[in-house]
Design an enzyme around this catalytic site. Structure first.
Site, mmCIF file in Angstrom:
data_model
loop_
_atom_site.group_PDB
_atom_site.id
_atom_site.type_symbol
_atom_site.label_atom_id
_atom_site.label_comp_id
_atom_site.label_asym_id
_atom_site.label_seq_id
_atom_site.Cartn_x
_atom_site.Cartn_y
_atom_site.Cartn_z
ATOM 1 N N ASP A 20 -20.391 0.000 9.187
ATOM 2 C CA ASP A 20 -19.733 1.276 8.932
ATOM 3 C C ASP A 20 -18.820 1.385 8.220
ATOM 4 O O ASP A 20 -18.128 0.670 7.958
ATOM 5 C CB ASP A 20 -19.669 2.623 9.475
ATOM 6 C CG ASP A 20 -21.182 2.725 10.602
ATOM 7 O OD1 ASP A 20 -21.835 2.396 10.650
ATOM 8 O OD2 ASP A 20 -20.349 2.937 11.979
ATOM 9 N N SER B 191 -31.616 7.934 13.551
ATOM 10 C CA SER B 191 -30.488 6.689 13.405
ATOM 11 C C SER B 191 -30.015 5.660 12.341
ATOM 12 O O SER B 191 -31.061 6.493 11.368
ATOM 13 C CB SER B 191 -30.576 5.516 14.485
ATOM 14 O OG SER B 191 -30.486 6.310 15.809
ATOM 15 N N SER C 59 -20.367 5.533 18.363
ATOM 16 C CA SER C 59 -21.492 6.925 18.470
ATOM 17 C C SER C 59 -20.438 8.316 18.213
ATOM 18 O O SER C 59 -21.001 9.824 18.430
ATOM 19 C CB SER C 59 -22.239 8.090 19.726
ATOM 20 O OG SER C 59 -23.454 6.642 19.587
ATOM 21 N N GLU D 130 -16.243 -0.275 10.618
ATOM 22 C CA GLU D 130 -16.367 -1.125 11.804
ATOM 23 C C GLU D 130 -17.925 -1.344 11.867
ATOM 24 O O GLU D 130 -19.028 -1.289 10.693
ATOM 25 C CB GLU D 130 -16.439 -0.104 13.073
ATOM 26 C CG GLU D 130 -17.709 1.419 13.005
ATOM 27 C CD GLU D 130 -16.899 1.797 14.310
ATOM 28 O OE1 GLU D 130 -17.979 2.107 15.174
ATOM 29 O OE2 GLU D 130 -16.215 2.798 13.886
ATOM 30 N N GLU E 224 -23.036 6.964 26.038
ATOM 31 C CA GLU E 224 -23.369 6.957 25.287
ATOM 32 C C GLU E 224 -25.211 6.598 26.168
ATOM 33 O O GLU E 224 -26.342 6.486 24.788
ATOM 34 C CB GLU E 224 -23.138 5.969 23.902
ATOM 35 C CG GLU E 224 -21.414 5.662 22.580
ATOM 36 C CD GLU E 224 -21.907 4.764 22.052
ATOM 37 O OE1 GLU E 224 -22.782 4.863 21.049
ATOM 38 O OE2 GLU E 224 -21.247 3.920 22.509
ATOM 39 N N ASN F 15 -21.657 -2.209 13.918
ATOM 40 C CA ASN F 15 -22.779 -1.900 15.611
ATOM 41 C C ASN F 15 -23.846 -2.982 15.361
ATOM 42 O O ASN F 15 -23.719 -3.298 14.732
ATOM 43 C CB ASN F 15 -22.832 -0.683 15.273
ATOM 44 C CG ASN F 15 -23.206 -0.013 16.241
ATOM 45 O OD1 ASN F 15 -24.306 -0.609 16.952
ATOM 46 N ND2 ASN F 15 -23.628 0.883 16.557
#
Length: 298
Positions: free
Chosen positions: A245, A268, A134, A257, A13, A259
Site C-alpha cells: 500500500d 479486495s 483492514s 505498509e 478482521e 500485507n
C-alpha cells in the site's frame, strides 16, 4: 487434492477472513479439488489440520499475518500459502517494518507511542495501531481535540499507536503474485474512496470505493515500483502473493505498509488487480495451488 482452508480466528478482521475463505472455498471446488474450512479457533484445530500436507492460509490480522500460524504449520511440517514467519513478523509490526526500510524506500515519518503526547506533526496527520489490518483504528487527525479523542481510543484498544506524517496524493496498491519461482507485478490500482480515505467501511462496503486499474502507468512510475518491490524481495522472503500500500505524490512513491495475506473478498484489491491482468479469481487460486503441488507431492 484435499485442501483445508484455515480462516476465522479471533482478530478484528475475522469477518473479512471468513468472506475471503468463502471465495477461496468456491474456487478450489471449481478447480476440482476438495476444500474444507477449518476455523483457527476450533478446539480441535490441531487434530483437524495435522494430517494434511498443505493448507491455504486465509487468516487476516493477528495470528494469520503475524508469523504465529506459519510458525505452527512449520512445526507440524505442513506446507502453506503466504509468507514465512520471519517475513510476517517484519511486515505485520508496522514499526519494525518502518525501521527496517525507512532508509531504503520513501516512507512517511513515523513515531510510536503508548501514551498521550503532544501533536508531533502539523495537521493533518495519521494515527494507526502498531499491529492491525483492514484500516481498523486508522484515523486522519485534523486538530488537537480529534488527536486526544482518537489517540485515547486507539491506546485503549491497541496499547501501542503509530503517529504518522500525512502524505497527500493518490492512494495506490501494488500487488504481486508468484507463478512458479517468479513474482509478477499486477496492474497498479488507484484507490478512489468516496469517504475521506480508504478506511474499513470504504474497503468492504460495495459502492464506497472505486478501484481503478492504472493500465497506462508511465515507465518512470513502473520502474520505481519495480525498484521498491525488488528491494523488499531482496530482504524479505515472500510466498504466493503480497500487496504494497502506498501514496503516489507526483512521481514520488511513499510506502505505507505490506500485507502478506491479502484480502480475497469480492471487493479486495489483489483479485481486482489480477482481473485487470486477465487473471480470473479461479485462475489466481489455481496459480497459487500449483506453486505448492510439487512440494506436496514430494
Amino acid at each position: 487434492m484435499d485442501i483445508p482452508i484455515i480462516t476465522g480466528g479471533k482478530s478484528i478482521e475475522r469477518e473479512i477472513a471468513l468472506r475471503s475463505a468463502k471465495n477461496v472455498f468456491n474456487s478450489i471446488n471449481n478447480l476440482g479439488h476438495k476444500p474444507l474450512i477449518i476455523d483457527l479457533i476450533d478446539d480441535e484445530f490441531i487434530n483437524k489440520i495435522q494430517n494434511y500436507k498443505f493448507a491455504f492460509n486465509v487468516v487476516h490480522g493477528d495470528y494469520g499475518e503475524d508469523g504465529r500460524l506459519s510458525s505452527l504449520l512449520d512445526i507440524l511440517g505442513i506446507d502453506y500459502t503466504c509468507s514465512s514467519p520471519e517475513t510476517c513478523v517484519a511486515t505485520y509490526d508496522k514499526f519494525i517494518f518502518y525501521n527496517l526500510f525507512k532508509n531504503y524506500v520513501q516512507m512517511p515519518q513515523t513515531i510510536l507511542t503508548n501514551k498521550l503526547i503532544s501533536p508531533p506533526f502539523q495537521f493533518p496527520f495519521i494515527i494507526k495501531p502498531r499491529k492491525s489490518g483492514s484500516s481498523k483504528g486508522v484515523y486522519i487527525i485534523h486538530n488537537k481535540n480529534e488527536f486526544k479523542f482518537y489517540l485515547e481510543k486507539d491506546l485503549k484498544e491497541f496499547q501501542e499507536v503509530l503517529v504518522q506524517e500525512y502524505i497527500k496524493g493518490q492512494e495506490i496498491t501494488i500487488s504481486y503474485i508468484q507463478k512458479n519461482d517468479e513474482f509478477i507485478l499486477l496492474p497498479i490500482l488507484e484507490i478512489i474512496p468516496k469517504k475521506e480515505f480508504y478506511d474499513y467501511e470504504a474497503k468492504y462496503t460495495n459502492g464506497l470505493t472505486e478501484l481503478r486499474p492504472q493500465l497506462n502507468s508511465s515507465e518512470k512510475i513502473i520502474q520505481k515500483i519495480n525498484e521498491i518491490g525488488n528491494q523488499f524481495m531482496k530482504i524479505l522472503s515472500f510466498k504466493d502473493m503480497f500487496r504494497i500500500d502506498a501514496i503516489l505524490k507526483g512521481d514520488e512513491i511513499y510506502v505505507l505498509e505490506i500485507n502478506t495475506v491479502p484480502g480475497l473478498t469480492e471487493l479486495s484489491d489483489l483479485p481486482t488487480s489480477a482481473i485487470a491482468a486477465g487473471i480470473s479469481f479461479d485462475d489466481l487460486i489455481n496459480i497459487i495451488i500449483k506453486n505448492h503441488v510439487a512440494r506436496v507431492a514430494g
